[in-house]
Design a protein around this motif. Structure first.
Motif, PDB file in Angstrom:
ATOM      1  N   VAL A  68      27.450  48.771 -74.869  1.00 49.26           N
ATOM      2  CA  VAL A  68      26.456  47.778 -74.445  1.00 49.26           C
ATOM      3  C   VAL A  68      26.544  47.646 -72.933  1.00 49.26           C
ATOM      4  O   VAL A  68      27.584  47.252 -72.402  1.00 49.26           O
ATOM      5  CB  VAL A  68      26.712  46.405 -75.098  1.00 49.26           C
ATOM      6  N   GLU A 200      29.377  34.195 -75.249  1.00 40.35           N
ATOM      7  CA  GLU A 200      28.195  35.013 -74.953  1.00 40.35           C
ATOM      8  C   GLU A 200      28.258  36.334 -75.706  1.00 40.35           C
ATOM      9  O   GLU A 200      27.254  36.799 -76.269  1.00 40.35           O
ATOM     10  CB  GLU A 200      28.102  35.269 -73.451  1.00 40.35           C
ATOM     11  N   THR A 201      29.445  36.928 -75.740  1.00 36.24           N
ATOM     12  CA  THR A 201      29.631  38.174 -76.493  1.00 36.24           C
ATOM     13  C   THR A 201      29.389  37.947 -77.980  1.00 36.24           C
ATOM     14  O   THR A 201      28.678  38.715 -78.634  1.00 36.24           O
ATOM     15  CB  THR A 201      31.058  38.715 -76.277  1.00 36.24           C
ATOM     16  N   ASP A 203      27.672  35.556 -79.462  1.00 32.86           N
ATOM     17  CA  ASP A 203      26.264  35.250 -79.736  1.00 32.86           C
ATOM     18  C   ASP A 203      25.410  36.511 -79.719  1.00 32.86           C
ATOM     19  O   ASP A 203      24.496  36.669 -80.544  1.00 32.86           O
ATOM     20  CB  ASP A 203      25.734  34.256 -78.696  1.00 32.86           C
ATOM     21  N   SER A 204      25.710  37.437 -78.794  1.00 27.95           N
ATOM     22  CA  SER A 204      24.917  38.665 -78.728  1.00 27.95           C
ATOM     23  C   SER A 204      25.129  39.519 -79.968  1.00 27.95           C
ATOM     24  O   SER A 204      24.193  40.157 -80.469  1.00 27.95           O
ATOM     25  CB  SER A 204      25.264  39.463 -77.467  1.00 27.95           C
ATOM     26  N   GLU A 207      23.204  38.306 -83.048  1.00 30.71           N
ATOM     27  CA  GLU A 207      21.826  38.778 -83.073  1.00 30.71           C
ATOM     28  C   GLU A 207      21.720  40.180 -83.662  1.00 30.71           C
ATOM     29  O   GLU A 207      20.650  40.589 -84.130  1.00 30.71           O
ATOM     30  CB  GLU A 207      21.245  38.759 -81.659  1.00 30.71           C
ATOM     31  N   GLU A 208      22.830  40.927 -83.644  1.00 29.77           N
ATOM     32  CA  GLU A 208      22.850  42.285 -84.193  1.00 29.77           C
ATOM     33  C   GLU A 208      23.288  42.305 -85.657  1.00 29.77           C
ATOM     34  O   GLU A 208      23.557  43.375 -86.206  1.00 29.77           O
ATOM     35  CB  GLU A 208      23.796  43.170 -83.370  1.00 29.77           C
TER      36      GLU A 208
END
Length: 272
Positions: A68, A200-201, A203-204, A207-208
């Motif tokens: 990423v 933040e990691t 949460d990202s 989404e996946e």
């Protein structure tokens, strides 16, 4: 029951064969464990058979590289069908990327004047019982690094123009794990190479469609583990943990450390 869901064997960069691992698991008093080799399922069949014979509970796993924004993230796949064709193809792709990266790194180090020879490297045979991988063992035997830490701090560095390849996206990795009937878990989210933005990691990756997080890992302090644990509880996701043991290759990572019991984890969907 003591649980360790992150262990490597000679199928990737660990130093123990499946038989040696089973003996170490038994001696450590671990009742439930998983083998999660880097981009390899080569030890799963033998480990599953030996675990049954030893009366141990075993979850087949794998640890897959993804990228990423130029950062390397590891995604654990648990409860997988190791004969899944899409999984087999993805693991082969990642393995070929890393083998090519090792080849390229040797050429770059030669061009930078290091006293090594490509023909010698090509013919060099890495001993899996040492743990690690071919380029590390070769450069260690040539006296150019003392161990894996020096390998990454002195040789395999961005300053030398040597970086990890671009692996498939988390979306592709997670979809492949799901297609193999498994659950996808983000490995050691508090590791230094992931950066400092833990939530933040997480949460990202939510989404996946990540299924869980490795909340307990020796690279994470208690505060980080607690943050990850609470995040998983809020999102209703799997909570896993493990030693990331590589046998004698990374001696500071000891089997069964941190000590984890079933009640600290959330594994229901992995145990059905």
């Amino acid at each position: 029951m003591i649980v360790d869901l992150h262990i490597h064997t000679t199928a990737s960069d660990g130093s123990w064969t499946p038989a040696e691992l089973i003996e170490q698991v038994r001696l450590a008093g671990i009742g439930l464990f998983a083998v999660t080799d880097h981009d390899s399922v080569g030890s799963l069949a033998a480990t599953a058979r030996l675990a049954r014979e030893a009366g141990l509970s075993f979850i087949p796993g794998v640890e897959i590289c993804s990228t990423v924004r130029d950062r390397n993230f590891h995604i654990l796949g648990y409860g997988i069908d190791h004969q899944s064709k899409p999984l087999e193809g993805l693991l082969r792709h990642n393995t070929e990327l890393m083998e090519q990266a090792d080849e390229d790194s040797i050429h770059k180090l030669i061009a930078q004047g290091l006293p090594i020879n490509y023909a010698e490297y090509h013919d060099y045979r890495h001993n899996p019982a040492r743990g690690g991988w071919k380029s590390l063992s070769y450069l260690t035997d040539k006296g150019l690094c003392a161990d894996v830490k020096e390998f990454f701090s002195k040789l395999f560095t961005a300053e030398r123009g040597i970086v990890f390849p671009t692996f498939p996206s988390p979306q592709a990795v997670i979809a492949t794990i799901h297609a193999a009937g498994g659950k996808a878990v983000l490995a050691h989210p508090g590791s230094d190479f992931h950066g400092t933005m833990l939530e933040e990691t997480l949460d990202s990756f939510a989404e996946e469609a990540i299924d869980g997080v490795e909340c307990f890992h020796p690279s994470q302090d208690d505060a980080t583990s607690l943050r990850a644990l609470r995040w998983c509880e809020r999102h209703g996701l799997l909570i896993t943990g493990g030693s990331d043991c590589h046998g004698v290759f990374v001696p500071e990572r000891r089997l069964g450390r941190p000590v984890l019991h079933m009640e600290r984890l959330k594994l229901e969907s992995l145990l059905v």
